[in-house]
Write a protein that holds these residues in place. Structure first.
Motif, PDB file in Angstrom:
ATOM      1  N   MET A 148     -18.260 -42.484  -8.178  1.00  0.00           N
ATOM      2  CA  MET A 148     -19.252 -42.207  -9.201  1.00  0.00           C
ATOM      3  C   MET A 148     -18.641 -42.403 -10.593  1.00  0.00           C
ATOM      4  SD  MET A 148     -21.504 -38.705  -9.642  1.00  0.00           S
ATOM      5  CE  MET A 148     -21.483 -38.517  -7.868  1.00  0.00           C
ATOM      6  N   PRO A 149     -18.747 -43.599 -11.168  1.00  0.00           N
ATOM      7  CA  PRO A 149     -18.225 -43.799 -12.524  1.00  0.00           C
ATOM      8  C   PRO A 149     -19.018 -42.971 -13.524  1.00  0.00           C
ATOM      9  CG  PRO A 149     -18.651 -45.895 -11.415  1.00  0.00           C
ATOM     10  CD  PRO A 149     -19.326 -44.829 -10.610  1.00  0.00           C
ATOM     11  N   VAL A 150     -18.314 -42.285 -14.397  1.00  0.00           N
ATOM     12  CA  VAL A 150     -18.958 -41.465 -15.423  1.00  0.00           C
ATOM     13  C   VAL A 150     -18.331 -41.798 -16.769  1.00  0.00           C
ATOM     14  CG1 VAL A 150     -19.420 -39.124 -16.249  1.00  0.00           C
ATOM     15  CG2 VAL A 150     -19.456 -39.603 -13.793  1.00  0.00           C
ATOM     16  N   GLN A 151     -19.127 -42.354 -17.658  1.00  0.00           N
ATOM     17  CA  GLN A 151     -18.624 -42.662 -18.991  1.00  0.00           C
ATOM     18  C   GLN A 151     -18.241 -41.372 -19.698  1.00  0.00           C
ATOM     19  OE1 GLN A 151     -21.451 -44.744 -21.406  1.00  0.00           O
ATOM     20  NE2 GLN A 151     -20.074 -44.934 -23.160  1.00  0.00           N
ATOM     21  N   THR A 152     -17.110 -41.372 -20.381  1.00  0.00           N
ATOM     22  CA  THR A 152     -16.634 -40.143 -21.028  1.00  0.00           C
ATOM     23  C   THR A 152     -17.328 -39.952 -22.374  1.00  0.00           C
ATOM     24  OG1 THR A 152     -14.713 -41.421 -21.772  1.00  0.00           O
ATOM     25  CG2 THR A 152     -14.396 -39.964 -19.877  1.00  0.00           C
ATOM     26  N   GLU A 153     -18.596 -39.622 -22.279  1.00  0.00           N
ATOM     27  CA  GLU A 153     -19.388 -39.219 -23.438  1.00  0.00           C
ATOM     28  C   GLU A 153     -20.415 -38.207 -22.947  1.00  0.00           C
ATOM     29  OE1 GLU A 153     -22.722 -40.156 -24.257  1.00  0.00           O
ATOM     30  OE2 GLU A 153     -23.121 -41.407 -22.506  1.00  0.00           O
ATOM     31  N   PHE A 154     -20.901 -37.346 -23.869  1.00  0.00           N
ATOM     32  CA  PHE A 154     -21.642 -36.155 -23.471  1.00  0.00           C
ATOM     33  C   PHE A 154     -22.925 -36.450 -22.699  1.00  0.00           C
ATOM     34  CE2 PHE A 154     -19.273 -34.570 -27.292  1.00  0.00           C
ATOM     35  CZ  PHE A 154     -18.412 -33.752 -26.580  1.00  0.00           C
ATOM     36  N   LEU A 155     -23.684 -37.475 -23.087  1.00  0.00           N
ATOM     37  CA  LEU A 155     -24.930 -37.777 -22.393  1.00  0.00           C
ATOM     38  C   LEU A 155     -24.685 -38.158 -20.943  1.00  0.00           C
ATOM     39  CD1 LEU A 155     -26.952 -39.782 -25.085  1.00  0.00           C
ATOM     40  CD2 LEU A 155     -27.315 -37.422 -24.324  1.00  0.00           C
ATOM     41  N   ALA A 156     -23.534 -38.725 -20.657  1.00  0.00           N
ATOM     42  CA  ALA A 156     -23.223 -39.141 -19.291  1.00  0.00           C
ATOM     43  C   ALA A 156     -23.092 -37.944 -18.353  1.00  0.00           C
ATOM     44  CB  ALA A 156     -21.947 -39.964 -19.277  1.00  0.00           C
ATOM     45  N   LEU A 157     -22.722 -36.791 -18.900  1.00  0.00           N
ATOM     46  CA  LEU A 157     -22.581 -35.596 -18.062  1.00  0.00           C
ATOM     47  C   LEU A 157     -23.919 -35.190 -17.457  1.00  0.00           C
ATOM     48  CD1 LEU A 157     -20.153 -33.434 -20.233  1.00  0.00           C
ATOM     49  CD2 LEU A 157     -19.610 -34.757 -18.174  1.00  0.00           C
ATOM     50  N   LYS A 158     -24.984 -35.286 -18.236  1.00  0.00           N
ATOM     51  CA  LYS A 158     -26.308 -34.945 -17.713  1.00  0.00           C
ATOM     52  C   LYS A 158     -26.709 -35.911 -16.611  1.00  0.00           C
ATOM     53  CE  LYS A 158     -28.047 -32.770 -21.930  1.00  0.00           C
ATOM     54  NZ  LYS A 158     -28.143 -31.423 -21.320  1.00  0.00           N
ATOM     55  N   GLY A 159     -26.403 -37.195 -16.809  1.00  0.00           N
ATOM     56  CA  GLY A 159     -26.701 -38.178 -15.781  1.00  0.00           C
ATOM     57  C   GLY A 159     -25.928 -37.909 -14.507  1.00  0.00           C
ATOM     58  N   LEU A 198     -13.865 -35.464 -20.883  1.00  0.00           N
ATOM     59  CA  LEU A 198     -12.888 -35.478 -19.788  1.00  0.00           C
ATOM     60  C   LEU A 198     -12.471 -34.053 -19.434  1.00  0.00           C
ATOM     61  CD1 LEU A 198     -11.186 -37.252 -17.908  1.00  0.00           C
ATOM     62  CD2 LEU A 198      -9.396 -37.240 -19.659  1.00  0.00           C
ATOM     63  N   GLU A 199     -12.255 -33.230 -20.423  1.00  0.00           N
ATOM     64  CA  GLU A 199     -11.906 -31.836 -20.165  1.00  0.00           C
ATOM     65  C   GLU A 199     -13.012 -31.132 -19.379  1.00  0.00           C
ATOM     66  OE1 GLU A 199     -11.083 -30.054 -23.927  1.00  0.00           O
ATOM     67  OE2 GLU A 199      -9.119 -31.036 -24.153  1.00  0.00           O
ATOM     68  N   THR A 200     -14.260 -31.415 -19.730  1.00  0.00           N
ATOM     69  CA  THR A 200     -15.394 -30.791 -19.047  1.00  0.00           C
ATOM     70  C   THR A 200     -15.468 -31.232 -17.591  1.00  0.00           C
ATOM     71  OG1 THR A 200     -16.654 -30.680 -21.114  1.00  0.00           O
ATOM     72  CG2 THR A 200     -17.904 -30.498 -19.066  1.00  0.00           C
ATOM     73  N   LEU A 201     -15.241 -32.511 -17.350  1.00  0.00           N
ATOM     74  CA  LEU A 201     -15.255 -33.011 -15.979  1.00  0.00           C
ATOM     75  C   LEU A 201     -14.213 -32.300 -15.118  1.00  0.00           C
ATOM     76  CD1 LEU A 201     -15.632 -36.870 -16.522  1.00  0.00           C
ATOM     77  CD2 LEU A 201     -17.323 -35.331 -15.510  1.00  0.00           C
ATOM     78  N   ASP A 211      -7.741 -37.825 -11.263  1.00  0.00           N
ATOM     79  CA  ASP A 211      -6.840 -37.245 -12.261  1.00  0.00           C
ATOM     80  C   ASP A 211      -6.347 -38.253 -13.296  1.00  0.00           C
ATOM     81  OD1 ASP A 211      -5.118 -38.721 -10.733  1.00  0.00           O
ATOM     82  OD2 ASP A 211      -3.955 -37.033  -9.972  1.00  0.00           O
ATOM     83  N   SER A 212      -6.922 -39.444 -13.315  1.00  0.00           N
ATOM     84  CA  SER A 212      -6.613 -40.396 -14.372  1.00  0.00           C
ATOM     85  C   SER A 212      -7.928 -40.912 -14.955  1.00  0.00           C
ATOM     86  CB  SER A 212      -5.751 -41.539 -13.838  1.00  0.00           C
ATOM     87  OG  SER A 212      -5.286 -42.355 -14.892  1.00  0.00           O
ATOM     88  N   VAL A 213      -7.880 -41.976 -15.738  1.00  0.00           N
ATOM     89  CA  VAL A 213      -9.080 -42.496 -16.390  1.00  0.00           C
ATOM     90  C   VAL A 213      -9.054 -44.029 -16.397  1.00  0.00           C
ATOM     91  CG1 VAL A 213      -9.328 -40.488 -17.918  1.00  0.00           C
ATOM     92  CG2 VAL A 213      -8.006 -42.484 -18.684  1.00  0.00           C
ATOM     93  N   ILE A 214     -10.233 -44.615 -16.563  1.00  0.00           N
ATOM     94  CA  ILE A 214     -10.357 -46.036 -16.843  1.00  0.00           C
ATOM     95  C   ILE A 214     -10.583 -46.168 -18.348  1.00  0.00           C
ATOM     96  CG2 ILE A 214     -11.603 -48.173 -16.407  1.00  0.00           C
ATOM     97  CD1 ILE A 214     -10.179 -47.025 -13.939  1.00  0.00           C
ATOM     98  N   PRO A 215      -9.656 -46.766 -19.076  1.00  0.00           N
ATOM     99  CA  PRO A 215      -9.788 -46.815 -20.532  1.00  0.00           C
ATOM    100  C   PRO A 215     -10.763 -47.899 -20.987  1.00  0.00           C
ATOM    101  CG  PRO A 215      -7.847 -48.030 -19.861  1.00  0.00           C
ATOM    102  CD  PRO A 215      -8.431 -47.432 -18.597  1.00  0.00           C
TER     103      PRO A 215
END
Length: 272
Positions: A148-159, A198-201, A211-215
């Motif tokens: 499940m790719p999740v863009q690290t921005e706030f609106l993406a969390l709701k999605g 990222l901290e919220t995730l 435990d890592s990220v896609i930059p």
């Protein structure tokens, strides 16, 4: 044959990039890989130079056939820029499949088609549409692991939360357990939004978040313009190296053989 689905109900989070990048890395290992595009928008299909509006043989045939044979599945498969990386492309006609969603067995069409080619591929990666419907249900039914790719921005969390509710509903209906991994994408450490997201995730989904990220990496866009998988275009780019780390984790036997985690009814926010 291992089957992974890449899905999120929010668009623009890096689904196609994730599927293509992992598929390319697997093919370069010598694995026989099949990429499947079941998104009517056909982003993955376009990536490799095929036109979703004019392609004749595509994944729509899988959903239209009553009982598809091994030979028929192979007749739909196209080649890509890598010898051992194959593509089952999408066409815009896939949008009509939702009208048939209530037909018996519609949710298992892809599962049955993949059973025909189980001995022909080592890995299958499914790029699914960003909406709940028959196509996404097919992807979740066919896969053994969900990315499940999740863009690290706030609106993406709701999605993401909507996606988790959707998967919970679908897996209960299918009576299926499903491992899943949240993949933080488009991370930019210079922005407060990326860092806090990222901290919220990790706070809300510590076990499920990678435990890592896609930059953020412009090389992804440049590779797509050439119709090359990112590792072909620039094997040393930050994004490719990040996907290589993700793939290494996914391939670890201890990871894939752990007891499947059920998608929760709704993620519980932990008190700080």
């Amino acid at each position: 044959m291992k089957t992974w689905a890449v899905a999120n109900q929010k668009g623009g989070v890096g689904k196609t990039t994730t599927a293509v990048s992992l598929g390319g890395l697997l093919a370069e290992q010598g694995q026989r890989v099949l990429l499947i595009d079941i998104d009517p928008q056909g982003s993955m299909t376009s990536y490799f130079g095929y036109d979703p509006e004019n392609i004749n043989a595509s994944s729509i045939n899988v959903f239209s056939a009553d009982n598809i044979s091994r030979a028929e599945v192979h007749s739909l498969i196209q080649q890509t820029s890598l010898t051992s990386l194959s593509l089952l492309p999408a066409s815009i006609g896939l949008a009509t499949i939702e009208r048939k969603a209530s037909q018996p067995g519609m949710g298992l069409k892809l599962t049955r088609a993949l059973a025909q080619v189980r001995e022909d591929f080592d890995y299958v990666l499914i790029d699914s549409p960003p909406v709940l419907g028959a196509l996404m249900i097919n992807a979740l039914a066919a896969c053994e692991h969900l990315l499940m790719p999740v863009q690290t921005e706030f609106l993406a969390l709701k999605g993401m939360e909507r996606m988790l509710r959707t998967v919970s509903m679908v897996t209960k209906s299918l009576k299926k357990e499903l491992n899943y991994t949240i993949v933080p994408t488009m991370y930019d450490q210079r922005t407060r939004a990326s860092v806090l997201t990222l901290e919220t995730l990790h706070h809300d989904h510590p076990r499920e978040t990678w435990d890592s990220v896609i930059p953020v990496d412009t090389r992804f866009r440049e590779a797509s313009k050439q119709g090359l998988v990112p590792s072909q275009y620039d094997s040393q780019s930050h994004g490719v190296m990040a996907y290589a780390v993700l793939l290494e984790m996914m391939q670890k036997e201890r990871y894939l053989q752990t007891e499947p985690r059920l998608i929760p009814d709704f993620p519980v926010r932990r008190a700080s």
